[in-house]
Motif scaffolding. Sequence first.
Motif, mmCIF file in Angstrom:
data_model
loop_
_atom_site.group_PDB
_atom_site.id
_atom_site.type_symbol
_atom_site.label_atom_id
_atom_site.label_comp_id
_atom_site.label_asym_id
_atom_site.label_seq_id
_atom_site.Cartn_x
_atom_site.Cartn_y
_atom_site.Cartn_z
ATOM 1 N N SER A 2 -8.742 4.320 -5.033
ATOM 2 C CA SER A 2 -9.670 4.928 -4.375
ATOM 3 C C SER A 2 -9.874 4.201 -2.854
ATOM 4 O O SER A 2 -9.372 3.138 -2.818
ATOM 5 N N ILE A 3 -10.574 4.862 -2.096
ATOM 6 C CA ILE A 3 -10.511 4.479 -0.563
ATOM 7 C C ILE A 3 -11.905 4.667 -0.038
ATOM 8 O O ILE A 3 -12.312 5.995 -0.167
ATOM 9 N N SER A 4 -12.542 4.002 0.632
ATOM 10 C CA SER A 4 -13.788 4.359 1.336
ATOM 11 C C SER A 4 -13.472 3.386 2.608
ATOM 12 O O SER A 4 -12.510 3.052 2.913
ATOM 13 N N SER A 5 -14.669 3.459 3.517
ATOM 14 C CA SER A 5 -14.395 3.067 4.815
ATOM 15 C C SER A 5 -14.273 1.390 4.936
ATOM 16 O O SER A 5 -13.478 1.050 5.802
ATOM 17 N N MET A 6 -14.605 0.852 3.855
ATOM 18 C CA MET A 6 -14.527 -0.805 3.988
ATOM 19 C C MET A 6 -13.638 -1.277 2.402
ATOM 20 O O MET A 6 -13.038 -2.429 2.691
ATOM 21 N N HIS A 7 -13.262 -0.362 1.585
ATOM 22 C CA HIS A 7 -12.711 -0.888 0.511
ATOM 23 C C HIS A 7 -11.465 0.072 -0.124
ATOM 24 O O HIS A 7 -11.648 1.074 -0.040
ATOM 25 N N THR A 8 -10.351 -0.464 -0.569
ATOM 26 C CA THR A 8 -9.279 0.174 -1.255
ATOM 27 C C THR A 8 -9.205 -0.780 -2.275
ATOM 28 O O THR A 8 -9.092 -1.815 -2.640
ATOM 29 N N VAL A 9 -8.997 0.157 -3.601
ATOM 30 C CA VAL A 9 -8.801 -0.318 -4.860
ATOM 31 C C VAL A 9 -7.611 0.346 -5.435
ATOM 32 O O VAL A 9 -7.527 1.422 -5.418
ATOM 33 N N TYR A 10 -6.986 -0.389 -6.309
ATOM 34 C CA TYR A 10 -5.920 0.080 -6.982
ATOM 35 C C TYR A 10 -5.956 -0.440 -8.356
ATOM 36 O O TYR A 10 -6.266 -1.771 -8.575
ATOM 37 N N GLN A 11 -5.397 0.264 -9.339
ATOM 38 C CA GLN A 11 -5.101 -0.153 -10.552
ATOM 39 C C GLN A 11 -4.164 -1.081 -10.535
ATOM 40 O O GLN A 11 -3.119 -0.963 -9.758
ATOM 41 N N ASP A 12 -4.038 -2.210 -11.300
ATOM 42 C CA ASP A 12 -3.114 -3.185 -11.302
ATOM 43 C C ASP A 12 -1.915 -2.755 -11.779
ATOM 44 O O ASP A 12 -0.633 -2.987 -11.074
ATOM 45 N N SER A 13 -1.827 -1.522 -12.611
ATOM 46 C CA SER A 13 -0.375 -1.208 -12.834
ATOM 47 C C SER A 13 0.277 -0.473 -11.688
ATOM 48 O O SER A 13 1.705 -0.326 -11.952
ATOM 49 N N VAL A 14 -0.222 0.029 -10.829
ATOM 50 C CA VAL A 14 0.235 0.647 -9.627
ATOM 51 C C VAL A 14 0.267 -0.147 -8.467
ATOM 52 O O VAL A 14 0.894 0.249 -7.283
ATOM 53 N N LYS A 15 -0.259 -1.541 -8.226
ATOM 54 C CA LYS A 15 -0.148 -2.014 -7.283
ATOM 55 C C LYS A 15 1.183 -2.455 -6.904
ATOM 56 O O LYS A 15 2.423 -2.772 -7.606
ATOM 57 N N GLY A 16 1.537 -2.203 -5.510
ATOM 58 C CA GLY A 16 2.938 -2.254 -4.831
ATOM 59 C C GLY A 16 3.724 -1.037 -4.755
ATOM 60 O O GLY A 16 4.775 -1.116 -4.282
ATOM 61 N N ARG A 17 3.224 -0.157 -5.769
ATOM 62 C CA ARG A 17 3.983 1.122 -5.822
ATOM 63 C C ARG A 17 3.447 2.213 -5.342
ATOM 64 O O ARG A 17 3.989 3.261 -4.586
ATOM 65 N N PHE A 18 1.973 2.401 -5.271
ATOM 66 C CA PHE A 18 1.288 3.533 -4.852
ATOM 67 C C PHE A 18 0.454 3.251 -3.432
ATOM 68 O O PHE A 18 0.206 1.904 -3.294
#
Length: 119
Positions: free
Chosen positions: A50-66
């Motif tokens: 997800s992405i907002s003006s101040m935060h970007t969040v990734y599920q651990d399993s996709v970090k570095g790939r997505f």
Amino acid sequence: QVQLVESGGGLVQAGGSLRLSCVASGSIFSINRMGWYRQAPGKQRELVASISSMHTVYQDSVKGRFTISRDNAKNTVSLQMNSLKPDDTGVYYCNAQMVKVDGTTMDYWGKGTLVTVSS
């Protein structure tokens, strides 16, 4: 009143890439957050990114790939998916948290796009 439409799903071999896109249309005052969720067969829907003006969040399993990105002017959000794995298979849903004129928020969902990753 507000519609989300996803595109970009398909069949890809493990290690390949896909780019998902979602466009929001309708009566939009502002969008606080946009994101992608996915649901594999027999599993619960889970947040991918997800992405907002101040935060970007990734599920651990996709970090570095997505990588999630957003074009505020066009009310779109994209998800670049690289190094895909069979575990990434599922229906991917676009989500948008709208900020209404009265200051309250409401979540909207697309109908989903299928991503299938073969071994």
